[in-house]
Write an enzyme that holds these catalytic residues in place. Structure first.
Site, PDB file in Angstrom:
ATOM      1  CB  VAL A   1      44.644  38.676  37.421  1.00 26.19           C
ATOM      2  CG1 VAL A   1      43.295  38.137  38.072  1.00 26.19           C
ATOM      3  CG2 VAL A   1      45.447  38.980  38.586  1.00 26.19           C
ATOM      4  CG  ASP A   2      43.286  40.950  32.460  1.00 21.64           C
ATOM      5  OD1 ASP A   2      41.944  40.490  32.822  1.00 21.64           O
ATOM      6  OD2 ASP A   2      43.534  42.007  32.306  1.00 21.64           O
ATOM      7  CG  LEU A   3      48.329  37.477  30.831  1.00 21.57           C
ATOM      8  CD1 LEU A   3      49.851  37.456  30.916  1.00 21.57           C
ATOM      9  CD2 LEU A   3      47.972  37.654  29.355  1.00 21.57           C
TER      10      LEU A   3
ATOM     11  CG  ASP B   1      45.720  42.110  36.121  1.00 20.78           C
ATOM     12  OD1 ASP B   1      45.931  41.020  35.691  1.00 20.78           O
ATOM     13  OD2 ASP B   1      46.715  42.869  36.674  1.00 20.78           O
TER      14      ASP B   1
ATOM     15  N   GLY C   1      42.382  33.880  31.201  1.00 23.46           N
ATOM     16  CA  GLY C   1      42.344  33.485  29.780  1.00 23.46           C
ATOM     17  C   GLY C   1      42.606  31.992  29.873  1.00 23.46           C
TER      18      GLY C   1
END
Length: 386
Positions: free
Chosen positions: A166-168, A138, A171
């Site tokens: 960014v990860d969230l 991220d 997802g």
């Protein structure tokens, strides 16, 4: 009945983007089996804080799942994986490009076992192209994807967003793609491979700022807590603390002028439209700051709210989680002694459920193998599961 009752998911992912996707599907009712190495998901060791052996980091993305430990490097693990895949609807993986194939859990191998399988591949930079084999994190993608360049004080250093957004977001994109593929499968009877990447997601998240750069050809500056295209839309300092003011249309601007005792600003050509206020940003900000500094924040929040002007205190994380609003909305819950932030998804006919605390490592290995009709003792003796 939950929305995804009867849907089975193998979550081969770790850290955040993939597990976040898996948790969302689990909240919606899917049976999500988290396949972990003997060392476990990286986030199990990302602490403190812990409650027992469960880290806060792991807990935020892994509730409602069952955990099985499988050593995918052992050839005998294929028998277990194939049995799981034969019953699965969805696989989620975020291995480095090429690793899933080497471990025998790539799309081609698994879809041959189950043609109805929806295989979600999450990567840092995409599965093709010059950066396909780079590990994606991220923080690095916030830097490369333009987010850090527009985050932080105007005259300060670039900053990352404190949460791994960014990860969230990746997802969440994975969930959208998976649900679309499930709908497509209703028509075709076949599964498919879906792919999302952190870098692609971050570029789309530039939204209006990215569009502005494409429109003008000029790079985007940092505005700190101000808005690039709306004025006033920022934080101000009252006599005792800061608060946020969001005036996003002319009706609100007129109300604000009345609230601060300057109705003549409504007809001032420098301020009479948002476009003009953007051009005269520094003057608008200075005028308002001089006024707001004369009274405490409670005074201004009351005065502005009474006129329907969106404004808010700047809460700490603890204040936000324990606020009356969070309590009224049921945003915080506890499952088997583990405190959690609830899902934001509200479905009237098929609400989310909370039936499983974040699992201990390998907590359900024996149960899952028994469900598959496999001998847990046999595979444990081979060092395949534990």
């Amino acid at each position: 009945m939950t929305a995804l009752s009867g849907v089975k998911v193998l979550d081969l992912s770790r850290v955040l983007a993939g597990p976040w996707c898996g948790q969302t599907l689990a909240d919606l009712g899917a049976d999500v089996i988290k396949v972990e190495s003997f060392d476990g998901d990286d986030t199990r060791g990302m602490g403190p804080p812990y409650i027992g052996a469960i880290s806060a980091y792991f807990s935020c993305a892994n509730r409602n799942k069952r955990s099985i430990c499988i050593d995918l490097h052992k050839p005998e693990s294929r028998e277990v994986i194939h049995a799981l895949v034969a019953q699965a609807d969805i696989v989620i993986e975020n291995f480095r490009t090429g690793t899933a194939e080497r471990l025998g859990v790539g799309y081609d191998a698994l879809s041959a076992i189950n043609p109805r399988l929806i295989y979600c591949s999450i990567s840092g930079y995409g599965r093709t192209g010059p950066d396909a084999k780079r590990a994606g994190y991220d923080y690095a993608v916030q830097a490369e994807g333009g987010l850090m360049a527009i985050t932080g004080a105007r005259d300060g250093a670039p900053n990352k967003v404190a949460v791994a957004v960014v990860d969230l977001a990746t997802g969440q994109n994975a969930v959208i793609a998976i649900l679309a593929a499930l709908q497509q499968r209703h028509h075709s009877g076949r599964g498919q491979q879906v792919a999302v990447s952190l870098f692609d997601t971050q570029l789309t998240w530039l939204a209006n700022i990215g569009a502005g750069v494409l429109f003008t050809g000029e790079d985007a500056p940092r505005y700190g807590n101000e808005h690039a295209s709306i004025v006033p839309y920022q934080d101000f300092s009252a006599s005792d603390q800061h608060f946020v003011l969001t005036v996003a249309n002319e009706k609100l601007w007129h109300a604000l002028c009345d609230a601060v005792g300057h109705p003549e600003w409504i007809h001032d050509p420098r301020f009479e439209s948002n476009s003009q206020r953007v051009l005269h940003r520094d003057l608008v900000t200075a005028n308002l700051q001089a006024i707001f500094s004369t009274q405490p924040v409670a005074y201004w929040l009351q005065a502005l709210s009474n006129r329907g002007i969106p404004c808010a205190p700047i809460n700490s994380v603890k204040q936000a989680l324990h606020s009356p609003l969070a309590k009224a909305n049921g945003n915080v819950l506890e499952v088997d002694g583990i405190p959690l932030v609830a899902s934001p998804l509200k479905l009237s006919e098929s609400p989310v459920s909370y039936h499983q605390a974040p699992p201990q490592l390998g907590e359900h290995s024996q149960t899952i193998l028994t469900e598959l009709g496999l001998d847990y003792g046999h595979y444990a003796a081979l060092g395949v599961v534990k």
